[in-house]
Structures are given as structure tokens and as C-alpha cells.
Design a protein around this motif. Structure first.
Motif, PDB file in Angstrom:
ATOM      1  N   ALA A 137      37.043  26.709  95.844  1.00 18.50           N
ATOM      2  CA  ALA A 137      35.810  26.923  95.092  1.00 18.50           C
ATOM      3  C   ALA A 137      34.919  25.687  95.126  1.00 18.50           C
ATOM      4  O   ALA A 137      33.708  25.787  95.303  1.00 18.50           O
ATOM      5  CB  ALA A 137      36.130  27.291  93.650  1.00 18.50           C
ATOM      6  N   LEU A 138      35.522  24.509  94.987  1.00 18.35           N
ATOM      7  CA  LEU A 138      34.713  23.296  94.834  1.00 18.35           C
ATOM      8  C   LEU A 138      34.244  22.716  96.156  1.00 18.35           C
ATOM      9  O   LEU A 138      33.322  21.920  96.194  1.00 18.35           O
ATOM     10  CB  LEU A 138      35.507  22.242  94.062  1.00 18.35           C
ATOM     11  CG  LEU A 138      35.784  22.617  92.611  1.00 18.35           C
ATOM     12  CD1 LEU A 138      36.519  21.498  91.908  1.00 18.35           C
ATOM     13  CD2 LEU A 138      34.490  22.938  91.876  1.00 18.35           C
ATOM     14  N   ILE A 139      34.885  23.157  97.260  1.00 14.31           N
ATOM     15  CA  ILE A 139      34.574  22.560  98.561  1.00 14.31           C
ATOM     16  C   ILE A 139      33.114  22.768  98.933  1.00 14.31           C
ATOM     17  O   ILE A 139      32.534  21.973  99.655  1.00 14.31           O
ATOM     18  CB  ILE A 139      35.511  23.157  99.647  1.00 14.31           C
ATOM     19  CG1 ILE A 139      35.492  22.296 100.892  1.00 14.31           C
ATOM     20  CG2 ILE A 139      35.137  24.579  99.997  1.00 14.31           C
ATOM     21  CD1 ILE A 139      36.460  21.183 100.826  1.00 14.31           C
TER      22      ILE A 139
ATOM     23  N   ILE B   6      36.880  41.100  96.570  1.00 12.50           N
ATOM     24  CA  ILE B   6      36.942  41.092  95.104  1.00 12.50           C
ATOM     25  C   ILE B   6      37.553  39.785  94.604  1.00 12.50           C
ATOM     26  O   ILE B   6      37.030  39.138  93.697  1.00 12.50           O
ATOM     27  CB  ILE B   6      37.736  42.314  94.598  1.00 12.50           C
ATOM     28  CG1 ILE B   6      36.925  43.583  94.880  1.00 12.50           C
ATOM     29  CG2 ILE B   6      38.020  42.190  93.104  1.00 12.50           C
ATOM     30  CD1 ILE B   6      37.673  44.854  94.591  1.00 12.50           C
ATOM     31  N   GLU B   7      38.643  39.377  95.261  1.00  7.48           N
ATOM     32  CA  GLU B   7      39.283  38.114  94.866  1.00  7.48           C
ATOM     33  C   GLU B   7      38.325  36.947  94.996  1.00  7.48           C
ATOM     34  O   GLU B   7      38.213  36.097  94.112  1.00  7.48           O
ATOM     35  CB  GLU B   7      40.491  37.837  95.772  1.00  7.48           C
ATOM     36  CG  GLU B   7      41.774  38.467  95.290  1.00  7.48           C
ATOM     37  CD  GLU B   7      42.912  38.177  96.255  1.00  7.48           C
ATOM     38  OE1 GLU B   7      43.910  38.898  96.193  1.00  7.48           O
ATOM     39  OE2 GLU B   7      42.790  37.232  97.072  1.00  7.48           O
ATOM     40  N   ARG B   8      37.630  36.927  96.119  1.00  8.26           N
ATOM     41  CA  ARG B   8      36.733  35.815  96.400  1.00  8.26           C
ATOM     42  C   ARG B   8      35.546  35.825  95.441  1.00  8.26           C
ATOM     43  O   ARG B   8      35.061  34.785  95.021  1.00  8.26           O
ATOM     44  CB  ARG B   8      36.270  35.935  97.860  1.00  8.26           C
ATOM     45  CG  ARG B   8      35.840  34.681  98.507  1.00  8.26           C
ATOM     46  CD  ARG B   8      36.908  33.611  98.504  1.00  8.26           C
ATOM     47  NE  ARG B   8      36.335  32.325  98.905  1.00  8.26           N
ATOM     48  CZ  ARG B   8      35.531  31.600  98.153  1.00  8.26           C
ATOM     49  NH1 ARG B   8      35.226  31.989  96.947  1.00  8.26           N
ATOM     50  NH2 ARG B   8      35.038  30.464  98.599  1.00  8.26           N
ATOM     51  N   LEU B   9      35.102  37.041  95.075  1.00  5.56           N
ATOM     52  CA  LEU B   9      33.996  37.175  94.127  1.00  5.56           C
ATOM     53  C   LEU B   9      34.418  36.652  92.756  1.00  5.56           C
ATOM     54  O   LEU B   9      33.667  35.939  92.082  1.00  5.56           O
ATOM     55  CB  LEU B   9      33.585  38.649  94.035  1.00  5.56           C
ATOM     56  CG  LEU B   9      32.168  38.939  93.539  1.00  5.56           C
ATOM     57  CD1 LEU B   9      31.161  38.258  94.439  1.00  5.56           C
ATOM     58  CD2 LEU B   9      31.917  40.439  93.500  1.00  5.56           C
ATOM     59  N   ALA B  10      35.646  36.992  92.355  1.00  6.79           N
ATOM     60  CA  ALA B  10      36.164  36.521  91.068  1.00  6.79           C
ATOM     61  C   ALA B  10      36.209  34.993  91.072  1.00  6.79           C
ATOM     62  O   ALA B  10      35.832  34.338  90.093  1.00  6.79           O
ATOM     63  CB  ALA B  10      37.551  37.095  90.824  1.00  6.79           C
ATOM     64  N   ALA B 299      27.557  30.343  96.205  1.00  5.96           N
ATOM     65  CA  ALA B 299      27.273  31.625  96.840  1.00  5.96           C
ATOM     66  C   ALA B 299      27.373  31.505  98.353  1.00  5.96           C
ATOM     67  O   ALA B 299      27.933  32.375  99.029  1.00  5.96           O
ATOM     68  CB  ALA B 299      25.876  32.109  96.439  1.00  5.96           C
ATOM     69  N   MET B 300      26.865  30.383  98.896  1.00  8.88           N
ATOM     70  CA  MET B 300      26.987  30.161 100.336  1.00  8.88           C
ATOM     71  C   MET B 300      28.447  30.120 100.754  1.00  8.88           C
ATOM     72  O   MET B 300      28.830  30.690 101.772  1.00  8.88           O
ATOM     73  CB  MET B 300      26.332  28.823 100.711  1.00  8.88           C
ATOM     74  CG  MET B 300      24.842  28.834 100.807  1.00  8.88           C
ATOM     75  SD  MET B 300      24.273  30.033 102.017  1.00  8.88           S
ATOM     76  CE  MET B 300      25.073  29.389 103.476  1.00  8.88           C
ATOM     77  N   ASP B 305      32.921  32.521 103.652  1.00  6.05           N
ATOM     78  CA  ASP B 305      34.306  32.981 103.681  1.00  6.05           C
ATOM     79  C   ASP B 305      34.400  34.437 104.119  1.00  6.05           C
ATOM     80  O   ASP B 305      35.254  34.812 104.925  1.00  6.05           O
ATOM     81  CB  ASP B 305      34.940  32.846 102.292  1.00  6.05           C
ATOM     82  CG  ASP B 305      35.586  31.495 102.121  1.00  6.05           C
ATOM     83  OD1 ASP B 305      35.313  30.617 102.965  1.00  6.05           O
ATOM     84  OD2 ASP B 305      36.353  31.326 101.163  1.00  6.05           O
ATOM     85  N   VAL B 306      33.512  35.291 103.571  1.00  3.20           N
ATOM     86  CA  VAL B 306      33.544  36.712 103.919  1.00  3.20           C
ATOM     87  C   VAL B 306      33.170  36.913 105.386  1.00  3.20           C
ATOM     88  O   VAL B 306      33.813  37.667 106.122  1.00  3.20           O
ATOM     89  CB  VAL B 306      32.605  37.517 102.993  1.00  3.20           C
ATOM     90  CG1 VAL B 306      32.482  38.945 103.465  1.00  3.20           C
ATOM     91  CG2 VAL B 306      33.131  37.482 101.568  1.00  3.20           C
TER      92      VAL B 306
END
Lengths: 303, 323, 262
Positions: A137-139, B6-10, B299-300, B305-306
Motif C-alpha cells: 500500500a505504501l510503496i 476486491i482485495e486490492r480495492l480494500a 489509486a495509481m 497492480d490490476v
């Protein structure tokens, strides 16, 4: 490649071979033209930093209202700035601030990176899961943003640069070292060491972390270069080195005002930063080959 | 795949909440408090108290945080206490300069990085290879500030050797004066783009070199592609997931350069505004601007990742999500 | 299509990998090239196909059906590859394009070399898949969703889709288990013979060689040290290097030291 060299030497198992390995690596770096360039530049950086502690051509604080924004003269080889101070002296003194920032940032990044890597390969699913999520998340938060957040309560200071870079590069380090650490953590020799009663911590220190060391050293060398670049950017933005403290970013920011008066003076601080960053990047690249047992046969003979 | 998203959104939402707390806290641990700083030195206590009440700083921290978050969710970023204007409109105006600059910089970086990366991979003459190597290492090591100065010295109207582009400011009428607006972004975008392009070139070259020594390009050439076609059509496609990740991270790194460059070229974008607001201690504006930027980069990260997953069928079909 | 190689040497960074190799494959003949790992046999295949790594330099002569390939330009080489020469690689898992579906992978050489419409191509791909024993439903799958044996069938189908006159198979069975190995070798042999093509079969495993070839060359440290009928060499190897390879093959597949008395 899992050479078992712990059989004979029981006392001090790690240090002596490590020193010999380091010597071999340094020699391999010196053997290449690029590597020699990097080592010379880095040695010069260190030397100038030390010299500037006791001597600079002019005092940093000798201002001269009659000779501001001057071109090069015999007394001021690289000219003077807006308060009439000697540009060369400020650049020399800046070397030590940048060295300090790079060393501290790299040290902090190293510690944070190793701690996060250790957490990510932890046997506890919660710890490894949470740390992996944290890093992911922080990267994507830019270093400059961390610096700006820190600067709100702390103001402009060396600590802002060091902490921001340390956090940013530490996260990056953990992300890059993670695959190797996982590979080592799931390997047969870790399983057998654990089965023989070794504690998780000793396995971590002896078997897992050493496997990530080549990647970590290379990455830290590249991070040092980025830290030098970050210093110049953050100082210009007013959240880095405070005014009055010599640094290359400070000189660079000052030289922006030079541009209409004596454009060539703009060259020096930028050139120094570029050459030093090139040296650190080249050092990282050459180091990558030098610590790779496949690419460097001399290293195999030591192990 | 859906589960991964969904995981990544969370994770994205969780990180956003975490960052908001950090930013909020950073503003509350100021020496003195925000109101004192905003009121200015030696101001009478009743003025400080008025500002404190006006900002809601006399209320419990949890409620203040709730107010701020509630406002953000409604798109209300608060009011600048200095100018009294709504932060939302100020930020929107500044973003209309920063985002085109970032996009133009990215286009330059991609054009420079991908084409030179491919050329460096295909080059056979040692002299040409050394040139590419030199550019890759030196180009990526130039401080953005200095790169910008050099371009100003070379190309700016007024001071430059060849006066082609304006080097200071943005047209008064903004994007209504489209041509002038674009022109004023050329040198800034080139500065950011060339420096990041050099790093991208190194990544492209090393990714393609890895692929060339793998079997994939051999197989492609065995089907009848020439080496150049294999690198361009198969190599770049296979390197894409990796390069998307690199560009994503590069994007985050780019923002330092963008902030410096906005200040150097006096472009009133987000970076310029943030530094100005920070200098003016306009902390409500700073708080919302920092959060906006953090949200943008998180958000980027999510998108990258997606995208990375989508581009690689080996990852797309692995249902367990990999971690 | 015939192969004629003479005086072929390959250096990598000044280090000789292949030295002065002379060999030949006649039209319609299946010939083996056998050697331990690191003997340089894959480099010979790469030199024939123009796929040598950039650091490598080749000298001498190698003709494929009369066309000189050493020092040939990319267009000439690409015109041969996939059209007149089909290639089967050692490890399909790391050579089949992972983002191409099986059908599109097999179709690729047709697309690059022949001006056919999509319907024609599809028909041929389906026919080829049947020939190599792949179910038509696999056409939309990706390589990583297939077993090792299935992947190699895709590799063979890709190599043979344009009915090339020569097949170069570089250790095509090494990555497979022994039962699948036999199936793949038999499939390759029947398809090559059916098409009347010739084949250069490269391996380190003598036991596979006996199934696939009639004649073979033994390579050791970049030099040809022995050659002759595969059956003869296998029964009574004369040169030390051949003997070692034959013994290794016996231990591995024929099961045990008792066979060494032969």
C-alpha cells in the motif's frame, strides 16, 4: 550453490570469510574501468568532506557586499553568490552534508528494509500478511509527499530528508528483497535447521538474511544516489536542508538566481551532483556483477 | 481475478484511511497549535480563540477528523483561511496544470525510454552500445532542477541560446489560450520526461536482454520473425507487465521532479501551490492537498497492480491471488 | 532439405565453444547429434538457425538446402525459419509465448509466411492439432494451463504446421518424464517421416537417439569425436567419449550394471 563452509571453523563462522569476500568484491570492482571511476569519485567525495571540516578556500561566512554574483576570479575560483560568499567553499562544505544525508538515509533504509523483509517471511501468517499489505500500500506514496507531510510539524531540516528517504527506500528494499527471502525461508536447509532445534531468529540471521544481502547492497548503493538527488529537490522546495547549512542542493538552489548574471556558474553544483550520482549508480551496477557468484568466478574460489 | 480486485480495492481504501490519519496527526502535533500559527506572531489571545472556534479546533480531535472526512466525501475540501476561497476550486485549477504536465512528461518518458531501450537492445556496434549505456546512466542521474536550468539555458526565449519556448509562467487565460498553454509546458515536460526516460530505457533494455536469453524470443524467431520483429512484437509485449510496474513506481518518483519543475518554471500547479501554502502556513489547504496527492498515488498503485495482472495470463488465471 | 556443415566454429567472448565441426544430413534422413551438457551441441543448432547470442561469433560454412546461413542477413534467415526449417525446443514451458493461446501459437508460422485467410489457417491448425494428438478444445488455452507433454505437442505442431523440409529438434524430450519422452519421440519420427522431411535430433541421451535416428555424430568439448550408425555406436562404442555416453544411457533407462557386460 548452498556451499557448506561452516563445517571446520566453529569459532567466528561469519566474519573472516565475509572480510575476504569483501576484499574480492572490491578488487573485482577496481578491475573494471567503470568501477575504478566510481571508486575514485566516491573516495574524492569522502576526502573533500573531511577536508572541508578543517579547511575551505574562503570562510563560509565571509560575505562581501561589493562582490556579489561574481564570475570566477583568482580569489573566488567559481565566483561568488548573492551575499558575496565563495561558491567553491560552499560546494566543498556541501559535500559533507550530502555525505551525512546519504549515509543516514541508507542506514535507515537498510534497517527498515531488513525489518520489513524479516516480518514478511515471518512464520506468523498475521505478521507476514500485514507487513506485505503495508509495503504494497505504501510503496506508491512518493518520497517527496512523505517529506512534505513530515515538514509540516518539523519544518525544513536534514532529518526530514533522512526520514522521508529512509522510509521510501526501505519500503522499496523490502519489496525487492522479498522474493529471495521467501525462497530461502522455504528452502530445505531452513527446514532442517529448524528441525535440529535452531530458533527462528538464528535461522533468520544465519540463513535467510545473508541470501538477500547481494540484492540489498546493490539496492542501497542505488538508493544513496537517489538520496543525493532528493536532497537537491527537497532543499529547493524549502523542506530539506535549512538555509544557512551548506549542501549541494542549497548551492544549486542559489545558482538558479545566477542564471541571468553568470549562466556558466549554474554548471558547477549540478555537475557535481550528476557526477556523484552517476558514480553511485555505476557502483551499484558493477557491484551487482561483482557479488554475483555466476558472473564473478573469483568469488566462487573464496566460498 | 475478481477476488484480487476486491482485495486490492480494500487495501486501497484501508491505506487511504491510514494516510488520512497520518496527515491529520501531522498537523495536530505542530509546536503551538494551528490557530496560533495562523493568527500570526504576537496576536491577541481573543483573535487566536476566534480562529480556533472558526476552524473548529476547540472541538474534540475525533470530531474534527470526522468533519474533515465528511467534507472530503462530499467533495468539500474546506476553505483556505488565508484567501477564504474554497480549497476544492483552487486545487482543481492547479490540477489543470499539473496533470497535463505529468501526462506530457510521461509521454516523453515512454517515447524516449521505450524507443532507446529497444534500440540499445538491437544495437550491435560497440560504439553505439556505449552511447546508449552512457545516456542511460547519466540521463537518470541529473537533478531535475539542473536539467531544467540547462534546458532554459539552451532553449528559452530571452536567456536561451536558441529562443524557442517560454520558460516562465503560465498564460493568464489558462487553457483558453491553448497554444500558449501547451508551449509553456514543453520545456517542463521535456525536463521531467528525459530524466525519467533514461531510467525507463535502462529497465526496458535489461528486461529485453533477459527475454533475449530466454527461450521465448528464440521460439518467436524460429517461427519466422527477424530479431528486430521478435524484440518489438514479442519482447515488448512480454516485458509489458514488468514495465507497467516500473512506470507505476516511476510515476511516484516523477512527482518530486514535477514539483521542482513547477517552481522553477513558475507554473501555478499543485506542487507550486503546495509549497506556497506550506510557506504561508495555510494548513487547511495543505492538509487537503496532501491528502488529494496521496489518494491519487494510491489509486495509481491500485491501477498498476490490476493492469499488471491483466497483462499476464499466468497471473490472471491463478485464482488464489498469489499472496 | 539437406544440411552441409564444414569448418564451423563458434566463439563466445573469445572462448571457443564449437571448433571446426563438419557434418551432414541428407534429404529425408534423420541424424542425431549427441554430447554431454556443455559440449556445444545447442550452439550448433543456434548457429544453423541464426539464433546465436550477440556475444557469439561464428565462422566456417553451414548450408541449409544450399543456402549459406553463416553470416546471412536477418531477412534470409527469417525466411528459412518457420517456413523451410521447423524447430522444436528443449523446454516448451519457457519457450512457448505465454500470452499466446495454443491455437494462435501454432498458427504463427503460417501467418508469417503464407497469405491465407483466417478460415484456411484455422482449418489447418485444427488438422495439425489432431495430428499431434491435441484435443480441439485446447486451442483457446494458454501454455501454462497444459501439461509438459501437451506443451511439447504444441511445440511440435508449431514446428510442423508449414510442412517444413527440415526439423531441428534441440533436446525435445529432456524436460519430460520417460513415458512421455517415448510418446513424443515416436510422434516426432512419424510426422517427420510422413512429411518426407529430414531431421537433426540433438540430445545427450543415447537411448532416445536409438528411437529417433539412423545415424549420429558424437560431440565432445566442441569437436566431433565419433560418428556412425546409431545402432552400431550404441552396441559397441569405440571412442571413450561415446562409451561414457552409452553407459550413462544404459544406467539411466535400461536399468543396471548387468547391461555393461554387453
Amino acid at each position: 550453490m548452498a556451499a557448506d563452509n561452516g563445517g571446520k571453523k566453529v569459532a567466528a563462522p561469519a566474519l573472516a570469510p565475509l572480510a575476504r569476500k569483501a576484499a574480492v568484491v572490491l578488487r573485482s570492482i577496481w578491475a573494471r574501468g567503470e568501477g575504478r571511476f566510481a571508486l575514485v569519485v566516491l573516495a574524492l567525495w569522502l576526502a573533500v568532506s573531511l577536508i572541508s571540516l578543517v579547511w575551505t578556500p574562503q570562510s563560509l561566512w565571509s560575505t562581501d557586499g561589493y562582490h556579489v554574483w561574481q564570475g570566477p576570479t583568482a580569489a573566488h575560483w567559481l565566483g561568488t553568490d548573492g551575499t558575496g560568499s565563495d561558491v567553491l567553499s560552499w560546494l566543498m562544505a556541501g559535500a559533507r552534508t550530502n555525505l551525512l544525508i546519504a549515509v543516514l538515509a541508507v542506514a535507515l533504509a537498510g534497517v527498515l528494509g531488513m525489518a520489513l523483509t524479516a516480518a514478511m517471511v515471518s512464520r506468523s501468517a498475521t505478521v507476514s500478511g500485514v507487513s506485505a499489505v503495508l509495503v504494497d500500500a505504501l510503496i506508491s506514496i512518493p518520497t517527496v509527499l512523505i517529506a512534505l507531510i513530515l515538514a509540516v510539524p518539523m519544518g525544513a531540516s536534514v532529518a526530514v530528508i533522512v526520514i522521508a528517504c529512509g522510509i521510501g527506500y526501505g519500503l522499496n528494499l523490502a519489496r525487492i528483497a522479498r522474493p529471495q527471502a521467501l525462497l530461502a525461508a522455504n528452502s530445505g536447509y531452513v527446514d532442517s535447521a529448524l528441525a535440529n532445534g535452531a530458533s527462528w531468529f538464528s535461522v533468520l540471521v544465519r540463513h535467510i538474511m545473508p541470501n538477500t544481502m547481494p540484492t540489498m547492497t546493490v539496492q542501497l548503493s542505488l538508493s544513496a544516489g537517489t538520496a543525493v538527488l532528493a536532497e537537491s529537490g527537497l532543499t529547493y522546495l524549502g523542506v530539506g536542508v535549512p538555509s544557512g547549512v551548506p549542501s549541494w542542493g542549497h548551492s544549486l538552489a542559489t545558482s538558479v538566481k545566477f542564471i541571468d548574471v553568470y549562466p556558466l556558474t549554474v554548471l558547477w553544483p549540478g555537475l557535481i551532483v550528476t557526477v556523484v550520482v552517476v558514480a553511485l549508480n555505476v557502483f551499484g551496477d558493477v557491484l551487482r556483477d561483482a557479488v554475483d557468484p555466476v558472473a564473478n568466478p573469483a568469488l566462487r574460489e573464496v566460498a | 481475478m475478481r477476488r484480487f480486485i476486491i482485495e486490492r480495492l480494500a487495501l486501497f481504501i484501508g491505506a487511504l484511511a491510514g494516510i488520512s490519519v497520518v496527515i491529520f496527526a501531522a498537523l495536530r502535533i505542530l509546536p503551538g497549535d494551528v490557530a496560533t500559527v495562523m493568527a500570526g506572531l504576537n496576536s491577541p489571545p481573543d483573535k487566536v480563540a476566534r480562529i480556533r472556534a472558526q476552524m473548529g479546533l476547540d472541538r474534540p480531535l475525533v470530531l474534527q477528523y470526522g468533519d474533515w472526512m465528511g467534507g472530503l466525501l462530499r467533495g468539500d475540501f474546506g476553505k483556505s483561511l488565508l484567501t477564504g476561497r474554497s480549497v476544492t476550486s483552487t486545487v482543481a485549477m492547479r490540477a489543470s496544470i499539473t496533470f497535463p504536465l505529468i501526462v506530457m512528461g510521461l509521454v516523453v518518458a515512454l517515447a524516449v525510454g521505450l524507443s532507446l531501450g529497444v534500440a540499445a537492445t538491437l544495437a550491435t556496434r560497440p560504439a553505439a552500445r556505449s552511447c546508449f549505456h552512457f545516456f542511460g546512466i547519466v540521463g537518470g542521474s541529473i537533478p531535475a532542477l539542473w536539467g531544467g536550468l540547462l534546458l532554459i539555458l539552451l532553449f528559452s526565449r530571452g536567456t536561451g541560446l536558441i529562443g524557442l519556448f517560454p520558460s516562465q509562467g503560465f498564460p493568464q487565460r489558462g487553457w483558453h489560450d491553448t497554444g500558449a498553454a501547451l508551449l509553456s509546458l514543453v520545456l517542463p515536460a521535456l525536463t521531467v520526461g528525459i530524466i525519467d526516460g533514461a531510467s525507463l530505457m535502462r529497465y526496458t533494455r535489461s528486461a529485453l536482454a533477459d527475454l533475449l536469453s530466454s527461450g521465448y524470443l528464440d521460439q518467436a524467431m524460429a517461427c519466422g520473425y527477424t530479431r528486430r520483429q521478435a524484440v518489438l512484437r514479442v519482447g515488448l509485449r512480454l516485458a509489458m507487465p514488468q514495465l507497467v510496474s516500473v512506470v507505476g513506481l516511476m510515476f511516484a518518483g516523477m512527482v518530486t521532479g514535477v514539483m521542482v519543475i513547477e517552481n522553477l518554471f513558475a507554473l501555478p500547479g499543485i506542487g507550486y501551490g503546495l509549497v506556497t501554502d506550506l510557506g504561508n502556513r495555510d494548513l487547511i489547504a495543505v492538509q487537503s492537498e496532501l491528502f488529494m496527492l496521496a489518494a491519487f498515488f494510491l489509486a495509481m498503485g491500485f491501477v498498476v497492480d490490476v493492469l499488471h495482472r491483466l497483462l499476464d495470463p499466468r497471473l490472471k488465471s491463478s485464482l488464489e491471488g498469489g499472496r | 532439405m539437406a544440411i552441409e556443415v564444414s569448418g564451423l566454429s563458434v566463439d563466445i567472448g573469445g572462448r571457443p565453444i564449437v571448433s571446426d565441426v563438419a557434418m551432414g544430413v541428407a534429404d529425408g534422413e534423420r541424424v542425431g547429434l549427441v554430447g554431454s551438457s556443455g559440449s556445444g551441441k545447442s550452439m550448433i543448432a543456434k548457429a544453423l538457425l541464426g539464433l546465436l547470442p550477440r556475444q557469439a561469433s561464428a565462422s566456417g560454412s553451414a548450408r541449409l538446402g544450399g543456402t549459406e546461413v553463416i553470416g546471412a542477413d536477418e531477412t534470409t534467415l527469417a525466411g528459412l525459419r518457420g517456413r523451410y526449417v521447423g524447430v522444436v525446443f528443449q523446454n516448451p514451458g519457457s519457450s512457448l509465448n505465454p500470452v499466446l493461446s495454443v491455437g494462435r501459437q501454432i498458427e504463427l508460422p503460417l501467418k508469417l509466411h503464407y497469405d491465407l485467410d483466417a478460415g484456411d489457417r484455422h482449418e489447418r491448425v485444427m488438422a495439425m492439432m489432431r495430428k499431434v494428438g491435441l484435443d480441439a478444445s485446447l486451442a483457446g488455452r494458454y501454455p501454462h494451463e497444459l501439461s509438459g507433454g501437451q506443451q511439447q505437442r504444441v511445440g511440435i505442431a508449431t514446428a510442423l504446421i508449414t510442412s517444413p523440409r527440415l526439423i531441428i529438434a534441440d533436446e525435445p524430450t529432456t524436460a519430460l518424464d520417460s513415458i512421455t519422452q517415448r510418446q513424443i519421440v515416436d510422434l516426432l519420427v512419424s510426422l517427420v517421416d510422413g512429411a518426407g522431411a529430414s531431421m537433426l535430433f540433438i540430445t545427450h541421451d543415447f537411448s532416445v537417439l536409438a528411437r529417433a535416428t539412423s545415424r549420429c555424430y558424437v560431440l565432445d568439448r566442441g569437436r566431433i569425436v565419433d560418428s556412425g550408425q546409431t545402432a552400431g555406436l550404441l552396441a559397441s562404442p569405440q571412442v571413450a567419449q561415446s562409451r561414457r555416453l552409452v553407459e550413462a544411457a544404459r544406467k539411466l533407462t535400461l536399468g543396471g550394471p548387468d547391461m555393461e557386460t554387453l
